[in-house]
Design an enzyme around this catalytic site. Sequence first.
Site, PDB file in Angstrom:
ATOM      1  N   GLY A  29      58.774  63.790  -2.628  1.00  0.00           N
ATOM      2  CA  GLY A  29      57.832  64.851  -1.625  1.00  0.00           C
ATOM      3  C   GLY A  29      59.451  65.872  -2.677  1.00  0.00           C
ATOM      4  O   GLY A  29      58.649  66.792  -2.175  1.00  0.00           O
ATOM      5  N   ASP A  30      59.906  65.668  -3.036  1.00  0.00           N
ATOM      6  CA  ASP A  30      61.050  66.171  -3.737  1.00  0.00           C
ATOM      7  C   ASP A  30      60.453  67.234  -4.276  1.00  0.00           C
ATOM      8  O   ASP A  30      60.728  69.095  -4.602  1.00  0.00           O
ATOM      9  CB  ASP A  30      62.270  65.758  -3.856  1.00  0.00           C
TER      10      ASP A  30
HETATM   11  N1  LIG Z   1      49.138  58.637  -4.437  1.00  0.00           N
HETATM   12  C1  LIG Z   1      48.794  59.963  -4.940  1.00  0.00           C
HETATM   13  N2  LIG Z   1      48.209  60.919  -5.409  1.00  0.00           N
HETATM   14  C2  LIG Z   1      48.346  61.091  -6.435  1.00  0.00           C
HETATM   15  N3  LIG Z   1      49.572  62.577  -5.839  1.00  0.00           N
HETATM   16  C3  LIG Z   1      50.203  61.712  -4.823  1.00  0.00           C
HETATM   17  C4  LIG Z   1      50.183  60.243  -4.502  1.00  0.00           C
HETATM   18  N4  LIG Z   1      51.439  60.158  -3.700  1.00  0.00           N
HETATM   19  C5  LIG Z   1      51.814  61.340  -3.707  1.00  0.00           C
HETATM   20  N5  LIG Z   1      51.542  62.375  -4.854  1.00  0.00           N
HETATM   21  C6  LIG Z   1      52.394  63.834  -4.214  1.00  0.00           C
HETATM   22  O1  LIG Z   1      53.841  63.279  -3.937  1.00  0.00           O
HETATM   23  C7  LIG Z   1      53.444  64.542  -2.870  1.00  0.00           C
HETATM   24  C8  LIG Z   1      54.496  63.799  -1.844  1.00  0.00           C
HETATM   25  O2  LIG Z   1      53.818  62.755  -1.475  1.00  0.00           O
HETATM   26  P1  LIG Z   1      54.186  62.179   0.024  1.00  0.00           P
HETATM   27  O3  LIG Z   1      53.326  61.954   1.101  1.00  0.00           O
HETATM   28  O4  LIG Z   1      54.467  60.204  -0.446  1.00  0.00           O
HETATM   29  O5  LIG Z   1      55.439  62.953   0.179  1.00  0.00           O
HETATM   30  P2  LIG Z   1      56.853  62.345   0.350  1.00  0.00           P
HETATM   31  O6  LIG Z   1      56.479  60.854   1.527  1.00  0.00           O
HETATM   32  O7  LIG Z   1      57.481  63.105   1.000  1.00  0.00           O
HETATM   33  O8  LIG Z   1      57.143  61.118  -0.467  1.00  0.00           O
HETATM   34  P3  LIG Z   1      58.949  60.744  -0.507  1.00  0.00           P
HETATM   35  O9  LIG Z   1      58.552  59.253  -0.785  1.00  0.00           O
HETATM   36  O10 LIG Z   1      59.735  61.812  -1.814  1.00  0.00           O
HETATM   37  O11 LIG Z   1      59.878  61.052   0.313  1.00  0.00           O
HETATM   38  C9  LIG Z   1      51.436  64.375  -2.493  1.00  0.00           C
HETATM   39  O12 LIG Z   1      51.976  65.801  -1.536  1.00  0.00           O
HETATM   40  C10 LIG Z   1      51.074  64.437  -3.888  1.00  0.00           C
HETATM   41  O13 LIG Z   1      51.225  65.898  -4.289  1.00  0.00           O
HETATM   42  O1  LIG Z   2      68.345  57.957   1.819  1.00  0.00           O
HETATM   43  P1  LIG Z   2      67.924  58.936   2.188  1.00  0.00           P
HETATM   44  O2  LIG Z   2      68.731  60.739   2.386  1.00  0.00           O
HETATM   45  O3  LIG Z   2      67.206  59.540   3.065  1.00  0.00           O
HETATM   46  O4  LIG Z   2      67.003  59.757   1.013  1.00  0.00           O
HETATM   47  C1  LIG Z   2      67.634  59.027  -0.489  1.00  0.00           C
HETATM   48  C2  LIG Z   2      66.150  58.915  -1.542  1.00  0.00           C
HETATM   49  O5  LIG Z   2      66.033  57.766  -0.999  1.00  0.00           O
HETATM   50  O6  LIG Z   2      65.714  59.637  -1.460  1.00  0.00           O
HETATM   51  C3  LIG Z   2      65.252  60.835  -2.414  1.00  0.00           C
HETATM   52  C4  LIG Z   2      64.458  60.517  -3.091  1.00  0.00           C
HETATM   53  O7  LIG Z   2      63.485  61.361  -2.163  1.00  0.00           O
HETATM   54  C5  LIG Z   2      66.325  59.495  -3.546  1.00  0.00           C
HETATM   55  O8  LIG Z   2      66.418  59.900  -4.660  1.00  0.00           O
HETATM   56  C6  LIG Z   2      67.217  58.907  -2.742  1.00  0.00           C
HETATM   57  O9  LIG Z   2      67.770  57.681  -3.360  1.00  0.00           O
END
Ligand SMILES: Nc1ncnc2c1ncn2[C@@H]1O[C@H](COP(=O)(O)OP(=O)(O)OP(=O)(O)O)[C@@H](O)[C@H]1O
Ligand SMILES: O=P(O)(O)OC[C@@]1(O)O[C@H](CO)[C@@H](O)[C@@H]1O
Length: 301
Positions: A248-249
């Site tokens: 997501g970042d």
């Molecule tokens: N299974 C997948 N296949 C392809 N792309 C993916 C997949 N999972 C995540 N992504 C990519 O990563 C982006 C962000 O994914 P996600 O919706 O999991 O964000 P998030 O929940 O904010 O993530 P984070 O784990 O960083 O908090 C998606 O828009 C996509 O581009």
């Molecule tokens: O505890 P928060 O601040 O919600 O999330 C922190 C965190 O999980 O977010 C990043 C991935 O998005 C990691 O680098 C980090 O460990």
Amino acid sequence: MIYTCTLNPSIDYIVEVDAFQVGAVNRATHTAKYPGGKGINVSRVLQRLGAESTALGFIGGFTGEFVKQELEKEEIRHSFIQATGDTRINVKLKSGEETEINGQGPIISEEQLKQLFAKINELQHADILVLAGSVPSSLPSSIYTSIVQAAQERGAKVAVDTSGPALQEIIAAKPNLVKPNHHELGELFGVDIQTADEAIEYGKKLVDMGIEYVLVSMAGDGALFISKNEVIFAKPPRGTVRNSVGAGDSMLAGFLAAYTQGQSLEQAFRFSVASGSATAFSTDLCTKQDVERLLPEVQIL
Ligand SMILES: Nc1ncnc2c1ncn2[C@@H]1O[C@H](COP(=O)(O)OP(=O)(O)OP(=O)(O)O)[C@@H](O)[C@H]1O
Ligand SMILES: O=P(O)(O)OC[C@@]1(O)O[C@H](CO)[C@@H](O)[C@@H]1O
């Protein structure tokens, strides 16, 4: 200039274990340490994509020193406020599924908070401030709202990636961009979002509430860019997910990198989705090469 602000940075300690067992001694097959926290990840990906940024936030102790050193190795500027305790260590356990244990982080004093506001008050017109990650428990969830207001008074634009009460609070301050995933978007409105149509409906509500750009991620199922004049749905590339930490970042960083380099909103969104997927398919954060390779595989529908 882009500034990222991580109120609660971390060392992300990645531990890979074959067939993890609760209550047993497990032996790691691989470990790795990365500087972490959502804003710091945004700065790291921006740097890889050729966009400079300065990382702000609170950092402390030997763990904080590690984070600073790693950023310096990657030639990322930082201007952290020194916290009294140690920066947290967040454990990311990979054993088939991913399990995360995020630490609490140091207590932030009023004086340290004042020092952060002094930096926010130095922002200039057209700077971009990225507020990302959770709020340390010693600070009120309204802290982001105060930061958005201070930054916007200076003429800066603000992009936000957070969840829970902090996201709930910040909407009223009308940041310029928010990036919830579909679960976080649903939580904001007290609903369960399952489909892109539902995400569009609630994303549009955020635009009606005064937010210029809304990026909604739905992991492998798709992503949305919503503004007053556009609703764009993208299907991400297919691949083997190695790591969802920082996807997501990376998405937010990809959008900002392309947008500040003068690309259209649609192109910036395409770049954003390719960046998220490139991280999801890597063990660390994405590289520019990975993002460019995946770019043609992002389908705009
Ligand atoms: N299974 C997948 N296949 C392809 N792309 C993916 C997949 N999972 C995540 N992504 C990519 O990563 C982006 C962000 O994914 P996600 O919706 O999991 O964000 P998030 O929940 O904010 O993530 P984070 O784990 O960083 O908090 C998606 O828009 C996509 O581009
Ligand atoms: O505890 P928060 O601040 O919600 O999330 C922190 C965190 O999980 O977010 C990043 C991935 O998005 C990691 O680098 C980090 O460990």
